[in-house]
Design a protein around this motif. Structure first.
Motif, PDB file in Angstrom:
ATOM      1  N   LEU A  59      50.560  47.171  35.654  1.00  0.00           N
ATOM      2  CA  LEU A  59      50.336  48.406  34.907  1.00  0.00           C
ATOM      3  C   LEU A  59      50.344  49.588  35.871  1.00  0.00           C
ATOM      4  O   LEU A  59      49.579  49.608  36.838  1.00  0.00           O
ATOM      5  N   GLU A  60      51.205  50.570  35.595  1.00  0.00           N
ATOM      6  CA  GLU A  60      51.274  51.748  36.456  1.00  0.00           C
ATOM      7  C   GLU A  60      50.084  52.660  36.174  1.00  0.00           C
ATOM      8  O   GLU A  60      49.697  52.864  35.029  1.00  0.00           O
ATOM      9  N   LEU A  61      49.525  53.221  37.242  1.00  0.00           N
ATOM     10  CA  LEU A  61      48.350  54.084  37.140  1.00  0.00           C
ATOM     11  C   LEU A  61      48.749  55.530  37.409  1.00  0.00           C
ATOM     12  O   LEU A  61      48.284  56.164  38.346  1.00  0.00           O
ATOM     13  N   ALA A  62      49.600  56.073  36.582  1.00  0.00           N
ATOM     14  CA  ALA A  62      50.167  57.401  36.811  1.00  0.00           C
ATOM     15  C   ALA A  62      49.110  58.505  36.853  1.00  0.00           C
ATOM     16  O   ALA A  62      49.192  59.404  37.679  1.00  0.00           O
ATOM     17  N   ASN A  63      48.118  58.476  35.983  1.00  0.00           N
ATOM     18  CA  ASN A  63      47.140  59.568  35.905  1.00  0.00           C
ATOM     19  C   ASN A  63      45.724  59.166  36.279  1.00  0.00           C
ATOM     20  O   ASN A  63      44.812  59.980  36.159  1.00  0.00           O
ATOM     21  N   ALA A  64      45.525  57.943  36.698  1.00  0.00           N
ATOM     22  CA  ALA A  64      44.171  57.483  37.034  1.00  0.00           C
ATOM     23  C   ALA A  64      43.743  58.025  38.393  1.00  0.00           C
ATOM     24  O   ALA A  64      44.562  58.207  39.288  1.00  0.00           O
ATOM     25  N   ARG A  65      42.465  58.286  38.520  1.00  0.00           N
ATOM     26  CA  ARG A  65      41.913  58.744  39.799  1.00  0.00           C
ATOM     27  C   ARG A  65      41.038  57.671  40.449  1.00  0.00           C
ATOM     28  O   ARG A  65      40.803  57.705  41.639  1.00  0.00           O
ATOM     29  N   GLN A  66      40.557  56.741  39.592  1.00  0.00           N
ATOM     30  CA  GLN A  66      39.654  55.706  40.096  1.00  0.00           C
ATOM     31  C   GLN A  66      39.688  54.504  39.173  1.00  0.00           C
ATOM     32  O   GLN A  66      39.806  54.643  37.966  1.00  0.00           O
ATOM     33  N   CYS A  67      39.585  53.318  39.760  1.00  0.00           N
ATOM     34  CA  CYS A  67      39.437  52.080  38.987  1.00  0.00           C
ATOM     35  C   CYS A  67      38.136  51.416  39.414  1.00  0.00           C
ATOM     36  O   CYS A  67      37.726  51.513  40.580  1.00  0.00           O
ATOM     37  N   ALA A  68      37.497  50.743  38.466  1.00  0.00           N
ATOM     38  CA  ALA A  68      36.222  50.095  38.737  1.00  0.00           C
ATOM     39  C   ALA A  68      36.205  48.697  38.126  1.00  0.00           C
ATOM     40  O   ALA A  68      36.704  48.484  37.033  1.00  0.00           O
ATOM     41  N   ALA A  69      35.638  47.762  38.878  1.00  0.00           N
ATOM     42  CA  ALA A  69      35.462  46.392  38.399  1.00  0.00           C
ATOM     43  C   ALA A  69      33.970  46.069  38.426  1.00  0.00           C
ATOM     44  O   ALA A  69      33.241  46.508  39.330  1.00  0.00           O
ATOM     45  N   ARG A  70      33.531  45.309  37.433  1.00  0.00           N
ATOM     46  CA  ARG A  70      32.145  44.840  37.396  1.00  0.00           C
ATOM     47  C   ARG A  70      32.167  43.360  37.074  1.00  0.00           C
ATOM     48  O   ARG A  70      32.777  42.934  36.095  1.00  0.00           O
ATOM     49  N   TRP A  71      31.564  42.574  37.920  1.00  0.00           N
ATOM     50  CA  TRP A  71      31.459  41.124  37.767  1.00  0.00           C
ATOM     51  C   TRP A  71      29.994  40.752  37.646  1.00  0.00           C
ATOM     52  O   TRP A  71      29.144  41.328  38.317  1.00  0.00           O
ATOM     53  N   ARG A  72      29.668  39.740  36.842  1.00  0.00           N
ATOM     54  CA  ARG A  72      28.314  39.192  36.841  1.00  0.00           C
ATOM     55  C   ARG A  72      28.203  38.323  38.093  1.00  0.00           C
ATOM     56  O   ARG A  72      29.060  37.493  38.368  1.00  0.00           O
ATOM     57  N   ALA A  73      27.150  38.543  38.871  1.00  0.00           N
ATOM     58  CA  ALA A  73      26.951  37.839  40.144  1.00  0.00           C
ATOM     59  C   ALA A  73      26.188  36.539  39.951  1.00  0.00           C
ATOM     60  O   ALA A  73      25.298  36.447  39.109  1.00  0.00           O
ATOM     61  N   ARG A  74      26.578  35.540  40.750  1.00  0.00           N
ATOM     62  CA  ARG A  74      25.798  34.293  40.824  1.00  0.00           C
ATOM     63  C   ARG A  74      24.766  34.450  41.934  1.00  0.00           C
ATOM     64  O   ARG A  74      24.850  35.348  42.766  1.00  0.00           O
ATOM     65  N   ARG A  75      23.816  33.561  41.977  1.00  0.00           N
ATOM     66  CA  ARG A  75      22.764  33.621  43.005  1.00  0.00           C
ATOM     67  C   ARG A  75      23.316  33.462  44.419  1.00  0.00           C
ATOM     68  O   ARG A  75      22.742  33.970  45.364  1.00  0.00           O
ATOM     69  N   ASP A  76      24.466  32.777  44.543  1.00  0.00           N
ATOM     70  CA  ASP A  76      25.066  32.593  45.873  1.00  0.00           C
ATOM     71  C   ASP A  76      26.003  33.746  46.240  1.00  0.00           C
ATOM     72  O   ASP A  76      26.767  33.658  47.174  1.00  0.00           O
ATOM     73  N   HIS A  77      25.953  34.838  45.487  1.00  0.00           N
ATOM     74  CA  HIS A  77      26.753  36.058  45.680  1.00  0.00           C
ATOM     75  C   HIS A  77      28.217  35.891  45.275  1.00  0.00           C
ATOM     76  O   HIS A  77      29.033  36.766  45.538  1.00  0.00           O
ATOM     77  N   GLY A  78      28.552  34.790  44.635  1.00  0.00           N
ATOM     78  CA  GLY A  78      29.869  34.630  44.037  1.00  0.00           C
ATOM     79  C   GLY A  78      29.875  35.325  42.684  1.00  0.00           C
ATOM     80  O   GLY A  78      28.928  36.041  42.337  1.00  0.00           O
ATOM     81  N   VAL A  79      30.930  35.123  41.917  1.00  0.00           N
ATOM     82  CA  VAL A  79      31.005  35.752  40.598  1.00  0.00           C
ATOM     83  C   VAL A  79      31.067  34.698  39.500  1.00  0.00           C
ATOM     84  O   VAL A  79      31.558  33.589  39.700  1.00  0.00           O
ATOM     85  N   VAL A  80      30.566  35.052  38.337  1.00  0.00           N
ATOM     86  CA  VAL A  80      30.613  34.181  37.170  1.00  0.00           C
ATOM     87  C   VAL A  80      32.029  34.252  36.592  1.00  0.00           C
ATOM     88  O   VAL A  80      32.546  35.350  36.350  1.00  0.00           O
ATOM     89  N   PRO A  81      32.693  33.103  36.406  1.00  0.00           N
ATOM     90  CA  PRO A  81      34.053  33.122  35.846  1.00  0.00           C
ATOM     91  C   PRO A  81      34.111  33.865  34.513  1.00  0.00           C
ATOM     92  O   PRO A  81      33.181  33.786  33.706  1.00  0.00           O
ATOM     93  N   TYR A  82      35.205  34.574  34.308  1.00  0.00           N
ATOM     94  CA  TYR A  82      35.486  35.304  33.062  1.00  0.00           C
ATOM     95  C   TYR A  82      34.485  36.425  32.770  1.00  0.00           C
ATOM     96  O   TYR A  82      34.340  36.839  31.634  1.00  0.00           O
ATOM     97  N   SER A  83      33.786  36.921  33.784  1.00  0.00           N
ATOM     98  CA  SER A  83      32.796  37.979  33.566  1.00  0.00           C
ATOM     99  C   SER A  83      33.308  39.358  33.979  1.00  0.00           C
ATOM    100  O   SER A  83      32.555  40.320  33.956  1.00  0.00           O
ATOM    101  N   LEU A  84      34.569  39.473  34.321  1.00  0.00           N
ATOM    102  CA  LEU A  84      35.126  40.733  34.807  1.00  0.00           C
ATOM    103  C   LEU A  84      35.254  41.785  33.711  1.00  0.00           C
ATOM    104  O   LEU A  84      35.742  41.523  32.623  1.00  0.00           O
ATOM    105  N   SER A  85      34.804  42.974  34.042  1.00  0.00           N
ATOM    106  CA  SER A  85      35.043  44.162  33.226  1.00  0.00           C
ATOM    107  C   SER A  85      35.767  45.144  34.157  1.00  0.00           C
ATOM    108  O   SER A  85      35.267  45.463  35.239  1.00  0.00           O
TER     109      SER A  85
END
Length: 89
Positions: A59-85
């Motif tokens: 996806l081309e980001l022609a007019n975007a200035r910033q992108c952000a990702a949020r993952w639910r964290a596991r206790r071992d500092h990994g990420v919970v599968p399918y939790s990406l926003s």
């Protein structure tokens, strides 16, 4: 990812991938921020990869200035599968 407009990334697309500018963990989530620059002669894109495959949608980001990702964290500092926003503004 950011790449020269005259290039056409092929199977080596990961060469152009950029790490997040910021990353932090807070209240059970991992946050990542990418700032999108406006450089003449460059294109900015985000690749959405289909889990478990080599297939993606770019996806081309022609007019975007910033992108952000949020993952639910596991206790071992990994990420919970399918939790990406993920969003770009």
């Amino acid at each position: 990812m950011s790449y020269p407009a005259q290039d056409s990334p092929g199977p080596d697309r990961e060469y152009y991938a950029t790490p997040p500018w910021e990353e932090r963990e807070k209240a059970g989530y991992i946050y990542q921020i990418w700032r999108i620059g406006r450089s003449a002669g460059f294109k900015n894109e985000v690749d959405c990869v289909y889990a478990g495959t080599d297939r993606y949608v770019g996806l081309e980001l022609a007019n975007a200035r910033q992108c952000a990702a949020r993952w639910r964290a596991r206790r071992d500092h990994g990420v919970v599968p399918y939790s990406l926003s993920f969003s770009c503004q």
